[in-house]
Write a protein that holds these residues in place. Sequence first.
Motif, PDB file in Angstrom:
ATOM      1  N   ARG A 116       0.815  -1.226   0.000  1.00 14.38           N
ATOM      2  CA  ARG A 116       0.000   0.000   0.000  1.00 14.38           C
ATOM      3  C   ARG A 116       0.842   1.267   0.000  1.00 14.38           C
ATOM      4  O   ARG A 116       0.562   2.211  -0.768  1.00 14.38           O
ATOM      5  CB  ARG A 116      -0.912   0.001   1.231  1.00 14.38           C
ATOM      6  N   PHE A 117       1.895   1.311   0.842  1.00 16.70           N
ATOM      7  CA  PHE A 117       2.657   2.550   1.017  1.00 16.70           C
ATOM      8  C   PHE A 117       3.989   2.552   0.287  1.00 16.70           C
ATOM      9  O   PHE A 117       4.620   3.608   0.161  1.00 16.70           O
ATOM     10  CB  PHE A 117       2.910   2.796   2.510  1.00 16.70           C
ATOM     11  N   GLY A 118       4.444   1.417  -0.176  1.00 22.05           N
ATOM     12  CA  GLY A 118       5.720   1.348  -0.856  1.00 22.05           C
ATOM     13  C   GLY A 118       6.859   1.017   0.096  1.00 22.05           C
ATOM     14  O   GLY A 118       6.768   1.192   1.309  1.00 22.05           O
ATOM     15  N   SER A 119       7.964   0.528  -0.489  1.00 20.34           N
ATOM     16  CA  SER A 119       9.090   0.067   0.314  1.00 20.34           C
ATOM     17  C   SER A 119       9.798   1.209   1.039  1.00 20.34           C
ATOM     18  O   SER A 119      10.248   1.055   2.177  1.00 20.34           O
ATOM     19  CB  SER A 119      10.093  -0.668  -0.584  1.00 20.34           C
ATOM     20  N   LYS A 120       9.902   2.367   0.404  1.00 20.78           N
ATOM     21  CA  LYS A 120      10.755   3.434   0.938  1.00 20.78           C
ATOM     22  C   LYS A 120      10.290   3.906   2.311  1.00 20.78           C
ATOM     23  O   LYS A 120      11.096   4.046   3.246  1.00 20.78           O
ATOM     24  CB  LYS A 120      10.794   4.606  -0.042  1.00 20.78           C
ATOM     25  N   LYS A 121       9.004   4.143   2.466  1.00 21.66           N
ATOM     26  CA  LYS A 121       8.495   4.650   3.743  1.00 21.66           C
ATOM     27  C   LYS A 121       8.648   3.608   4.849  1.00 21.66           C
ATOM     28  O   LYS A 121       8.984   3.953   5.991  1.00 21.66           O
ATOM     29  CB  LYS A 121       7.025   5.045   3.593  1.00 21.66           C
ATOM     30  N   ILE A 122       8.408   2.353   4.519  1.00 19.27           N
ATOM     31  CA  ILE A 122       8.477   1.306   5.551  1.00 19.27           C
ATOM     32  C   ILE A 122       9.921   1.057   5.980  1.00 19.27           C
ATOM     33  O   ILE A 122      10.213   0.900   7.172  1.00 19.27           O
ATOM     34  CB  ILE A 122       7.825   0.010   5.035  1.00 19.27           C
ATOM     35  N   ILE A 123      10.844   1.038   5.019  1.00 15.73           N
ATOM     36  CA  ILE A 123      12.260   0.853   5.360  1.00 15.73           C
ATOM     37  C   ILE A 123      12.749   2.010   6.229  1.00 15.73           C
ATOM     38  O   ILE A 123      13.478   1.816   7.210  1.00 15.73           O
ATOM     39  CB  ILE A 123      13.109   0.724   4.086  1.00 15.73           C
TER      40      ILE A 123
ATOM     41  N   LEU B 151      20.194   3.937   7.443  1.00 22.63           N
ATOM     42  CA  LEU B 151      19.250   5.025   7.191  1.00 22.63           C
ATOM     43  C   LEU B 151      19.891   6.126   6.352  1.00 22.63           C
ATOM     44  O   LEU B 151      19.299   6.618   5.385  1.00 22.63           O
ATOM     45  CB  LEU B 151      18.758   5.593   8.519  1.00 22.63           C
ATOM     46  N   LEU B 152      21.121   6.503   6.697  1.00 24.43           N
ATOM     47  CA  LEU B 152      21.806   7.556   5.950  1.00 24.43           C
ATOM     48  C   LEU B 152      22.091   7.130   4.513  1.00 24.43           C
ATOM     49  O   LEU B 152      21.865   7.896   3.574  1.00 24.43           O
ATOM     50  CB  LEU B 152      23.111   7.919   6.661  1.00 24.43           C
TER      51      LEU B 152
ATOM     52  N   SER C 133      10.481  -6.611  11.469  1.00 22.45           N
ATOM     53  CA  SER C 133       9.289  -7.001  10.706  1.00 22.45           C
ATOM     54  C   SER C 133       8.857  -5.920   9.729  1.00 22.45           C
ATOM     55  O   SER C 133       8.144  -6.198   8.762  1.00 22.45           O
ATOM     56  CB  SER C 133       8.134  -7.338  11.658  1.00 22.45           C
ATOM     57  N   LEU C 134       9.249  -4.689   9.977  1.00 20.71           N
ATOM     58  CA  LEU C 134       9.001  -3.622   9.014  1.00 20.71           C
ATOM     59  C   LEU C 134      10.018  -3.658   7.882  1.00 20.71           C
ATOM     60  O   LEU C 134       9.684  -3.444   6.718  1.00 20.71           O
ATOM     61  CB  LEU C 134       9.060  -2.256   9.715  1.00 20.71           C
ATOM     62  N   PHE C 135      11.259  -3.936   8.230  1.00 20.10           N
ATOM     63  CA  PHE C 135      12.356  -3.789   7.279  1.00 20.10           C
ATOM     64  C   PHE C 135      12.369  -4.872   6.205  1.00 20.10           C
ATOM     65  O   PHE C 135      12.437  -4.571   4.997  1.00 20.10           O
ATOM     66  CB  PHE C 135      13.680  -3.811   8.047  1.00 20.10           C
ATOM     67  N   TRP C 136      12.284  -6.147   6.595  1.00 18.64           N
ATOM     68  CA  TRP C 136      12.598  -7.213   5.642  1.00 18.64           C
ATOM     69  C   TRP C 136      11.530  -7.476   4.583  1.00 18.64           C
ATOM     70  O   TRP C 136      11.873  -7.674   3.412  1.00 18.64           O
ATOM     71  CB  TRP C 136      12.952  -8.500   6.397  1.00 18.64           C
ATOM     72  N   PRO C 137      10.222  -7.474   4.886  1.00 19.35           N
ATOM     73  CA  PRO C 137       9.260  -7.614   3.784  1.00 19.35           C
ATOM     74  C   PRO C 137       9.370  -6.499   2.752  1.00 19.35           C
ATOM     75  O   PRO C 137       9.195  -6.737   1.546  1.00 19.35           O
ATOM     76  CB  PRO C 137       7.900  -7.595   4.501  1.00 19.35           C
ATOM     77  N   ALA C 138       9.668  -5.285   3.209  1.00 23.99           N
ATOM     78  CA  ALA C 138       9.843  -4.170   2.264  1.00 23.99           C
ATOM     79  C   ALA C 138      11.043  -4.420   1.364  1.00 23.99           C
ATOM     80  O   ALA C 138      11.013  -4.127   0.160  1.00 23.99           O
ATOM     81  CB  ALA C 138      10.014  -2.865   3.036  1.00 23.99           C
ATOM     82  N   MET C 139      12.120  -4.950   1.925  1.00 22.64           N
ATOM     83  CA  MET C 139      13.303  -5.252   1.136  1.00 22.64           C
ATOM     84  C   MET C 139      13.022  -6.330   0.091  1.00 22.64           C
ATOM     85  O   MET C 139      13.460  -6.240  -1.062  1.00 22.64           O
ATOM     86  CB  MET C 139      14.434  -5.698   2.057  1.00 22.64           C
ATOM     87  N   ILE C 140      12.276  -7.360   0.478  1.00 23.40           N
ATOM     88  CA  ILE C 140      12.007  -8.464  -0.448  1.00 23.40           C
ATOM     89  C   ILE C 140      11.091  -8.008  -1.575  1.00 23.40           C
ATOM     90  O   ILE C 140      11.262  -8.395  -2.733  1.00 23.40           O
ATOM     91  CB  ILE C 140      11.420  -9.673   0.317  1.00 23.40           C
TER      92      ILE C 140
ATOM     93  N   LEU D   3      13.430   3.395  14.020  1.00 26.53           N
ATOM     94  CA  LEU D   3      13.094   2.694  15.257  1.00 26.53           C
ATOM     95  C   LEU D   3      14.269   1.917  15.848  1.00 26.53           C
ATOM     96  O   LEU D   3      14.533   1.967  17.056  1.00 26.53           O
ATOM     97  CB  LEU D   3      11.918   1.743  14.991  1.00 26.53           C
ATOM     98  N   LEU D   4      15.000   1.181  15.015  1.00 24.46           N
ATOM     99  CA  LEU D   4      15.967   0.219  15.516  1.00 24.46           C
ATOM    100  C   LEU D   4      17.135   0.820  16.302  1.00 24.46           C
ATOM    101  O   LEU D   4      17.542   0.250  17.320  1.00 24.46           O
ATOM    102  CB  LEU D   4      16.481  -0.643  14.362  1.00 24.46           C
ATOM    103  N   PRO D   5      17.730   1.947  15.883  1.00 24.94           N
ATOM    104  CA  PRO D   5      18.826   2.494  16.702  1.00 24.94           C
ATOM    105  C   PRO D   5      18.395   2.805  18.138  1.00 24.94           C
ATOM    106  O   PRO D   5      19.153   2.546  19.093  1.00 24.94           O
ATOM    107  CB  PRO D   5      19.217   3.775  15.952  1.00 24.94           C
ATOM    108  N   ALA D   6      17.198   3.344  18.306  1.00 21.79           N
ATOM    109  CA  ALA D   6      16.703   3.631  19.657  1.00 21.79           C
ATOM    110  C   ALA D   6      16.549   2.340  20.460  1.00 21.79           C
ATOM    111  O   ALA D   6      16.845   2.295  21.660  1.00 21.79           O
ATOM    112  CB  ALA D   6      15.373   4.380  19.578  1.00 21.79           C
ATOM    113  N   VAL D   7      16.087   1.297  19.789  1.00 22.57           N
ATOM    114  CA  VAL D   7      15.919   0.013  20.469  1.00 22.57           C
ATOM    115  C   VAL D   7      17.263  -0.520  20.947  1.00 22.57           C
ATOM    116  O   VAL D   7      17.421  -0.924  22.112  1.00 22.57           O
ATOM    117  CB  VAL D   7      15.240  -0.996  19.523  1.00 22.57           C
TER     118      VAL D   7
END
Length: 386
Positions: A59-66, A165-166, A101-108, A72-76
């Motif tokens: 729905r939103f595309g890979s870029k926004k989800i990645i 991210l950068l 779970s956000l990162f990998w489906p978007a990558m695939i 999120l992850l650095p803070a975690v």
Amino acid sequence: MIYLLAFLMNITTGMLILCGPLLALSRFQADSLMLGLLGFGPAIVYALGCAASGFWVDRFGSKKIITAACVLLPAVYLSIFFVTRYRHLLLLALAAGVGASLFWPAMIRWLGEGGGEETLRLRVGSYNIALISGVMVGPVATGFLFPIDYRFPFIFAAVLALSILLIYRLGGNILSAGAGVSLAGRASEEIPARPRTGFDYISWAANFGAWFAIGSSQALFPELAVRLPDPIGERVLGLMIALIPAGQVAVFVLMRRWQRWHYRYSFLLLFQLLGIGGLLILALNSAPGLFFAGFLGIGFAGGMTYFSSIYYSVHLQKQKGKKAGLHETFLGLGVALGPLAGGLAGRLLGIRAPYLLALGVFAASIVLQNILRSRFALRDRVRAAA
């Protein structure tokens, strides 16, 4: 560029695979069940999250989800400075599962966009090699960093996530899933006609069995390693755990270069039997040298099932994000249930029981795969006769 991002992110995955159990053992006196919960919690969050995020990616595309995942992850990871009890470590691991779970489906989904059969095979092969090379580097790095300070692997993981991210945001239009694979002008390979229906379901079942075994081994073997008559140190243990992704990379190289495995179940079965052999070694052996062979066999199986599952999830599929999410969901369920069920088995039946349990799950998965093959073959015959 997609391959670099996958490599860097999975270094963080590989680091957490080992430093989580080591921290639980050294500071919180964890037993088999506690280690199992530490493996189960983030993996079940990951599995359920992938089922949802696959739809969001479509729905939103890979870029926004990645981007959301990399924020999120650095803070975690940096929340390790607030971890003073076992439950805090478990919460950190759960939050890491959400980010993954956000990162990998978007990558695939990004990986599967465009290209024919040969292009997809080469692209998936390059992606998988980069992906699992990261998991291979992670435990080795943890083996060196953890003895210095238990927080160092988490800090390094946070730095890597920020770097991703950068790179991703600054790369802009340079980023391309087909980077390094230029095949547009090639003719399609002539691959013998074979039944293709149902291979996504069959490969998901195989991948569940393989990653149940991998999840059990990665989460629970550190306890066996430290309780052997001649305990295995962190650095050697890191090398052993790294042999699982090393075996996967070896299989990825083969599958990337050779197309004859496409839609042939016999190859999928053969590599699963290698994984069963590896589990037998972990269950029955105490010699460190043979443990290396056991982890390598499990890695070979995981490489075959993982590559197959990704390939069949995006090849000739219309809803690639949904299928990618389901691929990761079944993988995540295996990684989740392996440590949990194995941890319970270890507490009730002994420290070697998790590997015999994983062997039984692997065998049951093979039975299910053959049931699916028979049903889809019957369906194809009925359609052909209609």
